[in-house]
Design a protein around this motif. Structure first.
Motif, mmCIF file in Angstrom:
data_model
loop_
_atom_site.group_PDB
_atom_site.id
_atom_site.type_symbol
_atom_site.label_atom_id
_atom_site.label_comp_id
_atom_site.label_asym_id
_atom_site.label_seq_id
_atom_site.Cartn_x
_atom_site.Cartn_y
_atom_site.Cartn_z
ATOM 1 N N ILE A 168 -10.381 -3.116 -8.368
ATOM 2 C CA ILE A 168 -9.776 -3.951 -7.323
ATOM 3 C C ILE A 168 -10.689 -5.132 -7.000
ATOM 4 N N THR A 207 -9.513 -9.064 -7.563
ATOM 5 C CA THR A 207 -9.314 -9.900 -6.374
ATOM 6 C C THR A 207 -10.414 -10.941 -6.202
ATOM 7 N N LEU A 213 -2.432 -5.032 -12.265
ATOM 8 C CA LEU A 213 -3.194 -4.181 -11.345
ATOM 9 C C LEU A 213 -2.361 -2.943 -10.966
ATOM 10 N N ALA A 265 -5.860 -7.677 -2.246
ATOM 11 C CA ALA A 265 -4.879 -7.225 -3.245
ATOM 12 C C ALA A 265 -3.489 -7.142 -2.621
ATOM 13 N N TYR A 278 0.834 -1.204 0.000
ATOM 14 C CA TYR A 278 0.000 0.000 0.000
ATOM 15 C C TYR A 278 0.868 1.254 0.000
ATOM 16 N N VAL A 313 -9.226 -4.646 -0.890
ATOM 17 C CA VAL A 313 -7.912 -3.989 -0.830
ATOM 18 C C VAL A 313 -6.938 -4.864 -0.038
ATOM 19 N N SER A 342 -5.868 6.747 -5.237
ATOM 20 C CA SER A 342 -6.691 6.660 -4.032
ATOM 21 C C SER A 342 -7.101 8.071 -3.612
ATOM 22 N N PRO A 344 -10.113 3.863 -2.486
ATOM 23 C CA PRO A 344 -9.665 3.999 -3.868
ATOM 24 C C PRO A 344 -10.556 5.001 -4.606
#
Ligand code: ASP
Length: 622
Positions: A481, A485, A498, A536, A465, A533, A505, A473
């Motif tokens: 995302i 995912t 990705l 991911a 991150y 998230v 964000s 995001p």
């Protein structure tokens, strides 16, 4: 200037006496800052927190016993003096002291405690060098007596009070959050505290109150703030402390603009109350991508212009091998026009190589235009007249200017090789300072917005991150995302893809004169999005449950949209006091190697105490 209420020991604060007090009696208490013995008369500079006042002992008004005692006083003895305030005799006014128009004529003296010979002085002449910092940190309580250092803490106090007053008036509730907690993901190592009652289990000290403040929003507190201690076990640098303070805030039912107006108001209030400076609001905003492209950094110093120009199209045509090498690659040629830079000496130009290398580039390439308009320098010969004119056109380079270029891959550009944006950032800051282009009267605040959601960890080929994993995001990114995912954590090509989407964000930073002062974001408040998230980032549902289960759970029971920010309070106080040493605004700081020098922490712990907390120490590396 505060005047203390009268206490058992004094009627006035010594440093608060002024011309208007002449004719009144005064009892004061404090330290012997300096003593001058002029034979018949003794002058004492008596210091308390509010300042220094001159006390005169003279046979015409001081009893013999007190005068004799005054003669025996040494530096930093603690005394109480009774006397009368008198205007100083004409010619003896001291304009460097706020009390300089008066003195106290002593009629009584009481020694409260004596000071042994001091390991470091308190009283320094204006141009006198201070002892080494380690020695001063070893005797921090003495160093803090220095009026110059004490002043920083008065400013720190005023800033904290201004923050409290402003935020309270805006409906924020000050709430304390725990110090014994679970690891919070701010990207640093945790300081751990072993549990005695739960063998083998540990608390983490908070890297920030991040999760708690979000939970308070779920609880309906609406607006929270705290002047909070944050603890991060990071490798230290001169401008870092393992524990530091943030003005931490969170708001419900808001978007970026609401947060920005609040944070700007907060800064305006602090600068007004503490420094008498009116900040211009609203602060300008630029996106992260724009900031990188224009300044090579996400914390540009806007007290000067110096914007990056992309000159790839023009210069790749030059008869110059390095420039031709970028053709057909993802590399770019970017540089800075430095007005007046042609006057730099050869040695100063040579220095630019090191500056550019510090920022990750192989070096810098420069040309300059003399007063006659002729081009000279490293790649001047590679430009024929037509190309030179196209170069002037593209860059604005005129007589007297320097142009410094960097070649490589820039942030956001695809392809191999390290990013070299940092080199232009370094050059920009270095040259602005060197050529005095920084307008120091400016207060250049700005918001940098739309940070990337993900960074790429090349060593482990995975997404990490960029701000914190709770940032919402931006437009379209949530869907991307969720999609990426749906079958678990994307790896290999899928992960790269990705990352390659360059998702933005809703995270932002506040930047002041080239320093990051605050960061924050609109948060995710929908559990499925938060899990996506996490996924991911390689944190599957089980791990997410173990680490952040309480947050994910809370989101299931009605979470309001919310957003927040945290200002680095120590750094803010540094700016307000004008010091460039972080330790000058922290009462009891650690050294750069994370040691407390006078209380001697960290320290070995006796075996019995370790056994209590079920901890066994291993040899380093074992
Ligand atoms: N907790 C974040 C930090 O310490 C700030 C925030 O997002 O509110 O950087």
């Amino acid at each position: 200037m505060t005047d203390f209420l009268a206490t058992a020991y004094r009627t006035r604060a010594a440093g608060s006496l002024r011309a208007a007090d002449a004719g009144s009696p005064a009892s004061v208490a404090g330290w012997v800052h300096r003593r001058r013995d002029l034979g018949g008369i003794v002058f004492l500079d008596l210091r308390d927190r509010e300042g220094i006042v001159q006390v005169s002992f003279d046979p015409s008004w001081t009893p013999a016993e007190a005068l004799a005692e005054a003669r025996r006083l040494g530096p930093e003895d603690v005394v109480r003096v009774d006397g009368m305030v008198f205007p100083r005799i004409h010619g003896q006014l001291n304009e460097t002291l706020e009390t300089g128009e008066i003195e106290i004529r002593a009629t009584g003296l009481e020694v409260l405690t004596r000071a042994e010979p001091l390991p470091i002085q308190v009283d320094y002449a204006a141009d006198e060098e201070l002892p080494g910092e380690d020695l001063r940190l070893r005797y921090r309580y003495l160093d803090l007596r220095r009026p110059g250092l004490l002043r920083n803490f008065v400013i720190r106090h005023q800033a904290a009070q201004a923050a409290r007053a402003f935020l309270s008036a805006q409906g924020f509730l000050e709430v304390e959050t725990p110090l014994l907690t679970k690891p919070t993901p701010e990207g640093a190592r945790d300081f751990l505290v072993p549990s005695r009652v739960h063998p083998g289990e540990f608390y983490a000290l908070p890297q920030s109150p991040q999760i708690y403040k979000q939970l308070l929003m779920v609880s309906g507190f609406d607006r929270y703030f705290q002047i909070a201690k944050c603890l991060r076990d990071e490798d230290l640098r001169a401008d870092r402390q393992p524990e530091f303070t943030q003005i931490d805030a969170e708001m419900a039912f808001v978007d970026e603009d609401d947060v920005f107006r609040t944070a700007e108001g907060l800064m305006a209030a602090i600068f007004r109350d503490v420094a008498g400076v009116e900040l211009e609001t609203p602060f300008p905003q630029i996106t992260y991508a724009e900031s990188m492209a224009r300044y090579g950094t996400d914390k540009p110093d806007l007290r000067y212009d110096l914007e990056i120009v992309d000159v790839t199209e023009v210069l790749q045509q030059a008869d110059f091998r390095i420039f031709q090498g970028v053709r057909g690659t993802a590399q770019r040629i970017r540089g800075l026009r430095i007005p007046g830079g042609a006057r730099l000496s050869r040695r100063e130009l040579d220095e630019l190589q090191d500056v550019a290398r510090r920022g990750g580039a192989a070096g810098a390439l420069w040309v300059k235009r003399g007063d006659d308009g002729a081009l000279a320098g490293q790649f001047a010969k590679g430009l024929d007249e037509g190309l030179a004119n196209a170069f002037y056109e593209a860059t604005g380079v005129a007589a007297g200017d320097l142009f410094v270029a960097v070649v490589g891959r820039f942030r956001g550009g695809e392809g191999e090789g390290a990013e070299v944006d940092g080199a232009l950032d370094e050059l920009r800051r270095h040259l602005a300072r060197k050529l005095d282009l920084v307008d120091t009267s400016k207060h250049a605040w700005l918001w940098v917005t739309e940070f990337p959601v993900f960074d790429w960890d090349a060593d482990h080929e995975r997404l990490i991150y960029a701000h914190n994993p709770f940032s919402m995001p931006g437009d379209g990114a949530v869907e991307a995302i969720l999609e990426a995912t749906k079958d678990g954590t994307p790896t290999g090509e899928a992960a790269r893809k990705l990352y390659g989407m360059g998702l933005r964000s809703r995270a932002y930073d506040a930047v002041y004169n080239g320093a990051e002062m605050a960061s924050g974001s609109v948060r995710i408040h929908v559990p499925a999005w938060q899990q996506a998230v996490f996924t991911a980032l390689g944190i599957g549902p089980e791990e997410a449950q173990a680490k952040f289960g309480f947050l994910l759970e809370a989101y299931r029971f009605g979470a309001p949209p919310h957003a927040g920010f945290a200002f680095g309070f120590d750094r803010l106080v540094m700016m307000l006091t004008g010091t460039n040493n972080l330790r000058d605004v922290v009462a009891f700081p650690k050294t750069t190697s994370a040691r407390a020098l006078f209380e001697e922490a960290p320290t070995a712990i006796p075996d019995a105490q370790l056994r209590d907390v079920h901890v066994q120490v291993r040899a380093p590396g074992a």
